[in-house]
Write an enzyme that holds these catalytic residues in place. Structure first.
Site, short mmCIF file in Angstrom:
data_model
loop_
_atom_site.label_atom_id
_atom_site.label_comp_id
_atom_site.label_asym_id
_atom_site.label_seq_id
_atom_site.Cartn_x
_atom_site.Cartn_y
_atom_site.Cartn_z
N ARG A 120 59.37 13.49 24.81
CA ARG A 120 60.67 12.88 24.53
C ARG A 120 60.43 11.54 23.83
O ARG A 120 59.74 10.68 24.37
CB ARG A 120 61.45 12.65 25.83
CG ARG A 120 62.72 11.85 25.61
CD ARG A 120 63.53 11.60 26.89
NE ARG A 120 64.70 10.78 26.54
CZ ARG A 120 64.99 9.61 27.09
NH1 ARG A 120 64.27 9.09 28.06
NH2 ARG A 120 66.06 8.93 26.69
N GLU A 143 70.89 5.67 28.39
CA GLU A 143 71.36 4.71 29.38
C GLU A 143 72.52 3.81 28.92
O GLU A 143 72.35 2.60 28.76
CB GLU A 143 70.19 3.83 29.85
CG GLU A 143 69.05 4.64 30.44
CD GLU A 143 67.96 3.76 31.07
OE1 GLU A 143 67.95 2.55 30.81
OE2 GLU A 143 67.15 4.31 31.82
N TYR A 179 64.53 5.70 38.87
CA TYR A 179 63.33 4.99 39.30
C TYR A 179 63.35 4.59 40.77
O TYR A 179 62.32 4.59 41.42
CB TYR A 179 63.15 3.72 38.44
CG TYR A 179 62.78 4.02 37.00
CD1 TYR A 179 61.45 4.14 36.62
CD2 TYR A 179 63.76 4.19 36.03
CE1 TYR A 179 61.10 4.42 35.31
CE2 TYR A 179 63.41 4.47 34.70
CZ TYR A 179 62.08 4.59 34.36
OH TYR A 179 61.73 4.87 33.06
N HIS A 222 68.01 4.66 21.34
CA HIS A 222 67.37 4.02 22.49
C HIS A 222 67.32 2.50 22.22
O HIS A 222 66.25 1.93 22.02
CB HIS A 222 65.99 4.61 22.74
CG HIS A 222 65.45 4.38 24.14
ND1 HIS A 222 64.99 5.39 24.95
CD2 HIS A 222 65.30 3.24 24.86
CE1 HIS A 222 64.56 4.88 26.10
NE2 HIS A 222 64.74 3.57 26.07
N ASN A 234 67.64 9.48 34.11
CA ASN A 234 66.57 8.49 34.25
C ASN A 234 66.70 7.89 35.63
O ASN A 234 67.77 7.36 36.00
CB ASN A 234 66.71 7.37 33.21
CG ASN A 234 66.32 7.80 31.82
OD1 ASN A 234 65.93 8.94 31.60
ND2 ASN A 234 66.40 6.89 30.87
N GLU A 262 63.35 10.45 32.57
CA GLU A 262 62.42 9.34 32.80
C GLU A 262 62.22 9.17 34.30
O GLU A 262 63.19 9.22 35.06
CB GLU A 262 62.96 7.99 32.28
CG GLU A 262 62.89 7.80 30.80
CD GLU A 262 63.44 6.44 30.36
OE1 GLU A 262 63.41 5.48 31.15
OE2 GLU A 262 63.91 6.36 29.22
C1 PNW Z 1 64.63 2.36 31.27
N1 PNW Z 1 67.21 -1.20 36.01
O1 PNW Z 1 65.30 1.16 31.41
C2 PNW Z 1 64.48 2.55 29.77
O2 PNW Z 1 65.05 3.75 29.32
C3 PNW Z 1 63.08 2.40 29.27
O3 PNW Z 1 63.11 2.07 27.91
C4 PNW Z 1 62.33 1.39 30.11
O4 PNW Z 1 61.08 1.07 29.60
C5 PNW Z 1 62.21 1.99 31.51
O5 PNW Z 1 63.47 2.32 32.04
C6 PNW Z 1 61.49 1.08 32.51
O6 PNW Z 1 62.21 -0.10 32.71
C7 PNW Z 1 65.73 0.65 32.59
O7 PNW Z 1 67.22 -2.43 36.11
C8 PNW Z 1 65.84 -0.72 32.68
O8 PNW Z 1 67.63 -0.51 36.94
C9 PNW Z 1 66.34 -1.34 33.80
C10 PNW Z 1 66.72 -0.56 34.87
C11 PNW Z 1 66.62 0.81 34.81
C12 PNW Z 1 66.12 1.42 33.66
#
Ligand code: PNW
Length: 497
Positions: free
Chosen positions: A97, A190, A332, A143, A330, A400
């Site tokens: 991707r 996002e 995390y 992006h 996405n 992601e």
């Molecule tokens: C994503 N948060 O961004 C992006 O899609 C990527 O480009 C980036 O490198 C990756 O996550 C890691 O940060 C985010 O604060 C940025 O929750 C901030 C957040 C979540 C995703």
């Protein structure tokens, strides 16, 4: 060597971190891959006639906003693309991707501006190279790197009609040039982050925030509105002009944390956790995937700060909702949500909810990574998969997921990235449980990221790659997690067949 896993703190049992990685099965046709974004890896800032984007401006104008760093060279992927494709091929990925740099393809961005043959040629080469290696390209149109000229002309997303017309044109160029070989498209990466981080907190380009004198009460909601309508128009255009012959699919990528109540005994916090996800994900998900107006809770809280849809626009949303083929997720981390009672600021975007990593018992949601907002909490991931499935009933692709470990500038530490391997292992187990125990339809998983890269406001600090990059020599060295993912997918997929 110091490892984040060594830190002894009290972590919530329910976050799932205490589990051992079990290598639970995944479907035999489950696809895995890696992800990147153009500005974070390409470099080649002045090559091939590329026009400037708002990120070139943002990182050069006031470098303190990006850890003093820019991405003029970054991973130099623009010049090292064949090496990078070879590398990912050794990990047996099914998918790559990546995003297209709009200003590489149309340097000034607009519908009357020239198209760059050199820009097109670069992505042609990349796509062909991937296909020769049997890797499926999954392409994101946007992006975060808006052509600077469109910001100068009409402030980008703040002018819905102008942006939408230019974005439709850009998308049409991409579908007609690459769509014979690209079968999975993502319009925007996002929208929440584009709206809130770039037009309210100001931590991302173009850096709009109260201190800059912009209207933080309304701008983020206008930006979101523009994204929703532009997405719907492009989906409609793709479905009528390209899909019949190209037979690809299209959707959007939404990010979002899972939220647990700060105090699980307190009804206000239980409601806050749910409402936080409605404001974060429902904002885009309900309009785009359900084809309806913004969630009622948002209308009630935001009042006239939230733009309204005309009846034709609602009709467009309704008609295009079903054309989205998947939910691009996405994800995390997980956070606690706490309902505040003191009056909020007039630009509050959360419905007065505070979010953090510690709950009312002083328990942390999970161990810290090298980025402040990211904690390891796989059980929250499983719950979010369920939340999204129940609400939208769309096949989910994890577009992601990943984490930065502490101390990884040192290549020896990076190679032995046990913290990341454990993170991946636990999050993949969570997917397996969501599929086999909860009935959620999850189709694929793209690790963020193929290689260490430019982490926006954090510059080259946090490293998310499964490949280490030395930013002085640009040498790539696979980390343990690259081999872990290769082996883990192999055995998980075998186990199910
Ligand atoms: C994503 N948060 O961004 C992006 O899609 C990527 O480009 C980036 O490198 C990756 O996550 C890691 O940060 C985010 O604060 C940025 O929750 C901030 C957040 C979540 C995703």
């Amino acid at each position: 060597m110091f490892q984040a896993t060594d830190v002894i703190t009290k972590h919530s049992e329910s976050a799932g971190y205490h589990e051992r990685v079990q290598e639970l099965p995944l479907p035999s046709n489950f696809s895995w891959g890696t992800a990147t974004a153009a500005y974070q890896v390409e470099g080649g800032a002045d090559q091939g006639g590329k026009g400037k984007s708002i990120w070139d401006t943002f990182s050069h104008l006031q470098p303190s906003r990006t850890n003093g760093e820019h991405a003029d060279v970054a991973c130099d992927h623009y010049n090292r693309m064949p090496e990078d494709v070879d590398l990912m091929s050794t990990f047996d990925v099914d998918v790559y991707r990546f995003s297209l740099s709009w200003s590489r393809i149309i340097p000034f961005g607009g519908r009357k501006d020239a198209i760059s043959d050199e820009g097109i040629a670069f992505y042609d080469k990349l796509i062909n190279n991937l296909l020769e290696h049997n890797i499926e390209p999954v392409v994101t149109l946007y992006h975060w790197d808006l052509p600077q000229a469109l910001y100068d002309r009409y402030h980008g997303f703040l002018d819905t009609d102008e942006f939408r017309a230019d974005f439709i044109h850009y998308a049409r160029v991409c579908f007609s040039r690459f769509g014979d070989r690209v079968r999975k498209w993502v319009t925007f990466n996002e929208p929440y982050i584009i709206s809130i981080f770039a037009h309210l907190n100001g931590t991302l380009a173009p850096g709009h925030c109260r201190e800059q004198g912009t209207d933080t009460k309304t701008e983020p909601w206008r930006v979101g509105h523009t994204i929703i309508l532009s997405h719907a128009s492009v989906v409609q255009m793709y479905a009528s002009e390209f899909q019949p012959t190209q037979e690809g699919s299209i959707s959007i990528v939404l990010n979002g944390h899972f939220y647990e109540p700060f105090n699980p005994q307190n009804q206000a916090d239980i409601d806050a956790a749910e409402r936080r996800m409605v404001f974060y994900i429902g904002w885009f998900g309900d309009t785009i995937f359900l084809g309806q107006d913004y969630p009622i809770a948002m209308r009630e809280y935001l009042g006239t700060r939230l733009p309204t849809f005309t009846s034709e626009e609602i009709e467009l949303l309704r008609q295009t909702a079903q054309l989205n083929a998947f939910y691009g997720m996405n994800h995390y981390s997980t956070k606690y949500a706490r309902q505040l009672t003191d009056p909020p600021t007039d630009d509050d975007w959360t419905s007065n909810i505070e979010e953090g990593p510690v709950n009312s018992d002083g328990l942390e949601i999970g161990p810290a990574s090298a980025q402040q907002w990211l904690r390891v909490a796989p059980e929250g991931f499983r719950k979010l998969l369920n939340w999204v499935w129940k609400r939208y009933r769309l096949p989910v692709i994890i577009t992601e997921n990943g984490c930065p470990c502490i101390g990884e500038k040192d290549v020896q530490v990076a190679i032995n990235d046990t913290f990341r391997q454990r993170y991946f292992g636990l999050y993949l187990d969570a997917i397996s449980r969501a599929i086999y125990q909860d009935g959620v339809d999850v189709k694929g998983y793209y690790a963020w990221s193929l290689m260490d890269n430019y982490e926006w406001a954090a510059g080259y600090g946090p490293r998310y790659g499964i490949v280490h990059v030395d930013f002085e020599t640009l040498k790539r060295t696979p980390k343990g997690s690259a081999w872990y993912l290769r082996d883990s997918f192999k055995s998980r997929r075998q186990a199910s067949s």
